[in-house]
Each structure stands twice: as C-alpha cells, then as structure tokens.
Motif scaffolding. Structure first.
Motif: not given
Length: 221
Positions: A75, A105, A107-108, A143, A145
């Motif tokens: 994650d 991005d 989530p990052s 890969k 998240k």
C-alpha cells in the motif's frame, strides 16, 4: 491488512553518500527504518518488508529494490534518505523535502504531505516542500499504491547532520512517520489479554516511550 515496504538509502559500502566527516547516509537512515518498523509491529493488520540489506554490507541495485517492492505490492513504499550539497565540505544547504513521482498521484501526495509537514514541525528544519521527482524508486516501483522518498535533512549541513545522529532526532523522525501511517490507514494498536483481568490492555508505544524516558533521565542530571 496494510502492506508496507521500507528502504534505507544506499549502504555502508556505497562510495560517497556520506557527511564530510565520513558518517554514512545509511547510518542515519538505518536507525530510523528500524525504529519505524519496530513501532509498526505494535499495530494490528500490518505486514511489512525491508528491501535494502539490513547489515549495510551490500548496496542492492535500484532495479532489485524496485522489483522487490513490485513483488510485494505494498500500500505504501518509503525510501529513507539524507540530502547532500557542495563539494565534499560542510555546506549551508538545509532542510527537509519529500518526493513523489507525480503531484497528480493523490495517494502518494496525501501521505507525503502528512509526513513532510510532521517532520518540519518535529525536527524544526527548513521546509523545502513536497516535490515531483523522476527518481527510480518512485518511477519503477509502480505496483506500490503510494510511494514517497524522504530527504530528512542535509548530511552536508553540520548542524542538521549532528542532530540527526542523535537518538532524540531519530525518534522524532520515526514517530512522525508511524503516526502518519497509523492515521492514513486507520491502524489500531494491538491489544493483549492480561491474566486475572477481564479487560484487555493496549500495547504501549514502547520504542518511543523508552527513548523519551532515557532523554528525560539524562536531562535531570
């Protein structure tokens, strides 16, 4: 289940990647990684993996590291680093910055901002911001998240370097990361049954509590 990968930047054997007095970048980041991973073990539903050599004797190539991240499918991936500037002597460049591959991005960016702002507040170094970086571990660990690369300080800035060698500052940095991860992924502390009692006891913040107790005891002297 929340899956996490951690990588201390470079290794003891990596040429360069050190302060002007020879103190290696890995010596700073290894301690922070260990603290973060130990404290995260106190939470439920956490699966984590360290993808650099924990002995520091081998500098795994970046392709090996990104492949390990992609195989684990976390994650969140965190790369731990200290910055450098100048020509090998102590230098004035200073501050903390956190990188994501693209500012689009989300989530990052969300976890990156939490950690960046927390580190600035806790460590007291200049805020250099959250930035885009076309860096291998952010670009190729696709890969994951979310993935971020943290530059905690400048190891070529004598004031910041000396502070980041102390248990106090390493614990401050680790606590910010753990608290941000716990908040972002709604982690809950493990509870353990206690013989003779009907209630369960939440596992304390052992790593940080012990380190704080040592500092407080030293300050009394």
């Amino acid at each position: 289940m929340v899956k996490l990968t951690h990588s201390a930047g470079h290794a003891l054997c990596t040429p360069g990647k050190q302060s002007p007095d020879g103190y290696k970048e890995w010596q700073y980041t290894n301690e922070i990684v260990k603290l973060v991973m130990a404290e995260l073990e106190q939470y439920e539903g956490v699966q984590q993996k360290r993808i650099d050599d924990p002995t520091g004797k081998t500098d795994f190539p970046l392709t090996v590291r990104s492949n390990m991240v992609n195989s684990f499918v976390p994650d969140l991936h965190i790369d731990y680093h200290l910055n450098a500037a100048g020509n090998g002597d102590w230098y004035s460049a200073e501050g903390i910055e956190t990188f994501v591959y693209k500012l689009s991005d989300k989530p990052s960016v969300v976890i990156g901002e939490k950690i960046q702002n927390g580190l600035v507040s806790s460590l007291g170094f200049r805020n250099r911001g959250l930035k885009e970086g076309n860096l291998h571990m952010l670009r190729e660990a696709d890969k994951a998240k979310a993935k971020i690369l943290i530059e905690f300080a400048f190891m070529t800035n004598k004031d910041e370097a000396m502070k980041m060698r102390t248990t106090e500052y390493q614990n401050r940095a680790a606590k910010v990361i753990v608290d941000a991860i716990a908040a972002q992924y709604n982690l809950k502390k493990k509870v353990i049954p206690v013989a003779g009692f009907t209630d369960k006891v939440t596992v304390p913040n052992t790593v940080f509590w012990q380190a704080t107790a040592v500092v407080q005891e030293y300050q009394k002297r």
